[in-house]
Design an enzyme around this catalytic site. Structure first.
Site, PDB file in Angstrom:
ATOM      1  N   ARG A  22      40.006  47.949  42.862  1.00  0.00           N
ATOM      2  CA  ARG A  22      39.284  48.855  43.743  1.00  0.00           C
ATOM      3  C   ARG A  22      37.886  48.282  44.034  1.00  0.00           C
ATOM      4  O   ARG A  22      37.284  48.579  45.047  1.00  0.00           O
ATOM      5  CB  ARG A  22      39.128  50.223  43.076  1.00  0.00           C
ATOM      6  CG  ARG A  22      40.442  50.931  42.836  1.00  0.00           C
ATOM      7  CD  ARG A  22      40.222  52.210  42.055  1.00  0.00           C
ATOM      8  NE  ARG A  22      41.448  52.897  41.763  1.00  0.00           N
ATOM      9  CZ  ARG A  22      42.234  52.624  40.736  1.00  0.00           C
ATOM     10  NH1 ARG A  22      41.911  51.645  39.909  1.00  0.00           N
ATOM     11  NH2 ARG A  22      43.334  53.296  40.519  1.00  0.00           N
ATOM     12  N   GLY A  53      46.963  46.820  43.290  1.00  0.00           N
ATOM     13  CA  GLY A  53      47.768  47.619  44.194  1.00  0.00           C
ATOM     14  C   GLY A  53      47.761  47.012  45.576  1.00  0.00           C
ATOM     15  O   GLY A  53      46.783  46.375  45.972  1.00  0.00           O
ATOM     16  N   SER A  55      47.433  48.478  48.235  1.00  0.00           N
ATOM     17  CA  SER A  55      46.498  49.193  49.109  1.00  0.00           C
ATOM     18  C   SER A  55      45.049  48.868  48.770  1.00  0.00           C
ATOM     19  O   SER A  55      44.133  49.377  49.422  1.00  0.00           O
ATOM     20  CB  SER A  55      46.706  50.706  48.989  1.00  0.00           C
ATOM     21  OG  SER A  55      46.425  51.160  47.677  1.00  0.00           O
ATOM     22  N   TYR A  56      44.798  48.034  47.780  1.00  0.00           N
ATOM     23  CA  TYR A  56      43.432  47.643  47.415  1.00  0.00           C
ATOM     24  C   TYR A  56      43.025  46.440  48.258  1.00  0.00           C
ATOM     25  O   TYR A  56      43.683  45.400  48.235  1.00  0.00           O
ATOM     26  CB  TYR A  56      43.335  47.266  45.935  1.00  0.00           C
ATOM     27  CG  TYR A  56      43.641  48.383  44.969  1.00  0.00           C
ATOM     28  CD1 TYR A  56      43.628  49.709  45.365  1.00  0.00           C
ATOM     29  CD2 TYR A  56      43.948  48.102  43.648  1.00  0.00           C
ATOM     30  CE1 TYR A  56      43.915  50.732  44.475  1.00  0.00           C
ATOM     31  CE2 TYR A  56      44.230  49.121  42.738  1.00  0.00           C
ATOM     32  CZ  TYR A  56      44.216  50.436  43.165  1.00  0.00           C
ATOM     33  OH  TYR A  56      44.499  51.437  42.278  1.00  0.00           O
ATOM     34  N   GLY A  57      41.905  46.594  48.952  1.00  0.00           N
ATOM     35  CA  GLY A  57      41.448  45.495  49.788  1.00  0.00           C
ATOM     36  C   GLY A  57      42.197  45.436  51.094  1.00  0.00           C
ATOM     37  O   GLY A  57      42.538  44.366  51.574  1.00  0.00           O
TER      38      GLY A  57
END
Length: 326
Positions: A22, A53, A55-57
């Site tokens: 994150r 994950g 969805s991170y970055g």
């Protein structure tokens, strides 16, 4: 970077940490060497479980978290390299509607990492807003395991009712659930004390992972109710929470001083004593060293009782994840 205890997946031993990228929302390329140093320090200290994950970055930094983690793993040449375990979470995006879309997502993560994912996790349940979507995504998660593309499967933000349902679904396919991630800390005991998730996980042979064990930094003692506060929504949250947690922070500080530890180390160790795998973040070598200091010792029963009592009496709790199911 996030710290954890040891986690053992079927046919695979994992060491002691997890990486939750994150931190890459504020990332720039000048951080690469610093993050590599954090990674190196972790692995050299037998901290070899890294969690990220897909969805991170995202957005401008699309996939950057997994790409960096894969690169750090490849470039690390010290001891413990063979024990590095990489976990990622696949997001339940609204455009992921089929089991094949989850398999494709898992393969895309592996490509960014430059290696197969060891533990693949459902990032959140859609039960609270689109229950019809979840079945196919879970089937895809199990497909990744059956096809030998991952060594273990986990969930995140699931409550006991949904967990039992998914567990039964996977049992019928011979797919074990290795882990469950939930928000858990001295300021977020809800998943364990109210939902009873720890007992359910123990019954099902699932390891409970505690994310945000430092309550976004509230439990580090670095912030005062008089400020200064972090920017944005986090700062607004701190303004609301800090005045109501004075007694807890005071208790945490007293225990830390008596142990010659930091408040964050005590808060993290409390999670360990509760039988969970805490994963506090770290984006610098100094923070990583502090997190490592939470390992190798344990609070005694009286200290745990004091902290438990203080946690119960606080006026404010952390806001629960909106995706957390019951």
């Amino acid at each position: 970077m996030q710290i954890s205890q040891k986690l053992y997946l079927p046919t695979m031993g994992c060491g002691t940490w997890a990486w939750g990228n994150r931190l890459l929302w504020g990332y720039d390329e000048s951080m690469d060497d610093q993050l590599q140093a954090v990674f190196n320090l972790c692995v050299s200290n037998d901290v070899t479980l890294f969690d990220t994950g897909d969805s991170y970055g995202t957005g401008r930094l699309n996939g950057r978290s997994e790409q960096l983690l894969g690169r750090f793993s490849k470039e690390y040449l010290g001891s413990g390299k063979e024990n590095i375990c990489i976990a990622t979470k696949l997001a339940a995006y609204p455009w992921r509607l089929t089991r094949s879309s989850m398999v494709s997502a898992g393969k895309a993560s592996a490509k960014r990492l430059g290696r197969n994912v060891d533990l693949v996790q459902m990032h959140w349940s859609t039960a609270n807003y689109a229950p019809w979507q979840e079945g196919a995504l879970l089937d895809g998660l199990a497909d990744l395991y059956e096809q030998g593309l991952v060594k273990g499967v986990g969930l995140s933000n699931y409550g006991p009712k949904r967990l039992k349902q998914v567990h039964q679904k996977f049992v019928e396919r011979g797919v074990p659930i290795a882990t469950l991630q939930v928000q858990y800390s001295l300021l977020s005991t809800y998943p364990v004390t109210t939902l009873g998730l720890k007992d359910v996980c123990d019954q099902l042979g699932i390891k409970l992972i505690a994310y945000s064990p430092l309550a976004l930094g509230v439990l580090t003692g670095k912030y005062s109710e008089n400020g200064p506060f972090p920017k944005g929504i986090r700062g607004l949250l701190f303004r609301q929470i800090l005045p109501g947690v004075r007694s807890l922070l005071s208790c945490l500080r007293e225990v830390a001083q008596s142990r010659n530890k930091t408040m964050s180390q005590v808060a993290t160790n409390w999670c360990i004593c509760k039988g969970t795998i805490p994963i506090p973040g770290a984006k610098s070598v100094e923070q990583a060293k502090e997190n490592i200091g939470a390992l190798g010792w344990q609070l005694d029963s009286s200290e745990i009782a004091e902290l438990d009592k203080a946690a119960v009496t606080v006026d404010k709790k952390m806001v629960q994840n909106i995706f957390q199911t019951k």
